[in-house]
Design a protein around this motif. Structure first.
Motif, PDB file in Angstrom:
ATOM      1  N   UNK A  20      68.726  55.718  68.073  1.00  0.00           N
ATOM      2  CA  UNK A  20      68.889  55.299  69.472  1.00  0.00           C
ATOM      3  C   UNK A  20      68.748  56.449  70.468  1.00  0.00           C
ATOM      4  N   UNK A  21      69.355  57.593  70.154  1.00  0.00           N
ATOM      5  CA  UNK A  21      69.278  58.733  71.067  1.00  0.00           C
ATOM      6  C   UNK A  21      67.903  59.363  71.093  1.00  0.00           C
ATOM      7  N   UNK A  22      67.275  59.507  69.905  1.00  0.00           N
ATOM      8  CA  UNK A  22      65.931  60.087  69.830  1.00  0.00           C
ATOM      9  C   UNK A  22      64.937  59.198  70.575  1.00  0.00           C
ATOM     10  N   UNK A  23      65.043  57.901  70.351  1.00  0.00           N
ATOM     11  CA  UNK A  23      64.127  56.966  71.016  1.00  0.00           C
ATOM     12  C   UNK A  23      64.297  57.017  72.529  1.00  0.00           C
ATOM     13  N   UNK A  24      65.537  56.980  72.994  1.00  0.00           N
ATOM     14  CA  UNK A  24      65.778  57.010  74.432  1.00  0.00           C
ATOM     15  C   UNK A  24      65.201  58.280  75.059  1.00  0.00           C
ATOM     16  N   UNK A  39      53.667  53.340  74.398  1.00  0.00           N
ATOM     17  CA  UNK A  39      53.109  52.085  73.879  1.00  0.00           C
ATOM     18  C   UNK A  39      53.614  51.705  72.488  1.00  0.00           C
ATOM     19  N   UNK A  40      54.413  52.547  71.854  1.00  0.00           N
ATOM     20  CA  UNK A  40      54.851  52.282  70.482  1.00  0.00           C
ATOM     21  C   UNK A  40      56.363  52.409  70.336  1.00  0.00           C
ATOM     22  N   UNK A  41      56.919  51.646  69.401  1.00  0.00           N
ATOM     23  CA  UNK A  41      58.286  51.855  68.954  1.00  0.00           C
ATOM     24  C   UNK A  41      58.230  52.977  67.923  1.00  0.00           C
ATOM     25  N   UNK A  42      59.033  54.010  68.091  1.00  0.00           N
ATOM     26  CA  UNK A  42      58.856  55.221  67.280  1.00  0.00           C
ATOM     27  C   UNK A  42      59.824  55.332  66.097  1.00  0.00           C
ATOM     28  N   UNK A  43      60.628  54.308  65.857  1.00  0.00           N
ATOM     29  CA  UNK A  43      61.670  54.404  64.827  1.00  0.00           C
ATOM     30  C   UNK A  43      61.136  54.887  63.491  1.00  0.00           C
ATOM     31  N   UNK A  44      60.025  54.319  63.031  1.00  0.00           N
ATOM     32  CA  UNK A  44      59.492  54.678  61.709  1.00  0.00           C
ATOM     33  C   UNK A  44      58.809  56.045  61.710  1.00  0.00           C
ATOM     34  N   UNK A  45      58.633  56.644  62.881  1.00  0.00           N
ATOM     35  CA  UNK A  45      58.004  57.963  62.970  1.00  0.00           C
ATOM     36  C   UNK A  45      59.030  59.087  62.932  1.00  0.00           C
TER      37      UNK A  45
END
Length: 210
Positions: A20-24, A39-45
């Motif tokens: 959550x913090x990294x994504x934000x 443009x992308x959700x980065x969770x899997x990265x």
């Protein structure tokens, strides 16, 4: 008697849910630099250093832009984003068991030293680790996790056969393999790795294989 006396832990996706913090922080930095939403959700990265994540997202190669992005990410993450990190279930219980049995426990992460320390103090788990190893935790900068683990083994005089790496991505698994270490994959994390010696549905299962 423990087979493994030295436990190397990845951090993100292994001990803590930091997504959550990294994504934000990533999305805020992306908007600041590119003036448009990511443009992308980065969770899997999540796993490699943040500049590499950016390259995966949009193929950025301009060093000036990459540095600007990384600076924007750090500014937010080191003040706000890191506080969104949470321990996974049973993590503190397992760390307490390892601590009481006087095993050698280390953090080996691609996260920078500053936010790593902030997170460990914020979650009150710093006391459980002999030392913390990050790409920027020594005078030299480590190129990748393979080199970080090699330094951990050498600087602490650890025996390969008595050491295990615990992580959640192929980066962790490959780094363990290249250092001739057994590897345990936590399946609740952000990635995968097909050649792990052990697969853990939850961290408490670690105690059974030690």
């Amino acid at each position: 008697m423990f087979k493994y006396k030295n436990i190397l832990f990845d951090l993100d996706g292994t001990l803590i849910d930091s997504a959550p913090g990294i994504e934000q922080s990533f999305y805020i930095a992306y908007l600041k630099v590119y003036k448009t939403a990511c443009p992308h959700v980065i969770t899997t990265f999540i796993g490699p250093p943040i500049d590499q994540v950016l390259k995966v997202v949009n193929g950025e190669t301009n060093l000036e832009i990459i540095n600007h992005f990384v600076d924007a990410f750090k500014e937010h993450y080191d003040t706000v984003g890191y506080k969104k990190s949470k321990l996974y279930e049973d993590v503190e219980l397992v760390l307490e068991i390892l601590f009481k049995n006087k095993l050698n426990v280390f953090i080996v992460t691609n996260k920078r030293l500053k936010p790593t320390k902030l997170i460990l103090e914020y979650l009150s788990i710093r006391k459980y680790f002999n030392n913390i190893y990050c790409p920027d935790s020594e005078d030299i900068r480590f190129k990748n996790k393979t080199h970080i683990i090699a330094d951990v083994l050498q600087s602490n005089g650890l025996q390969f056969s008595e050491t295990i790496m615990i992580g959640d991505t192929m980066h962790d698994g490959i780094a363990a393999f290249e250092n001739k270490l057994d590897f345990a994959l936590v399946e609740y994390g952000y990635g995968n790795y097909e050649n792990s010696k052990y697969n853990l549905m939850n961290l408490k299962q670690l105690i059974k294989i030690l």
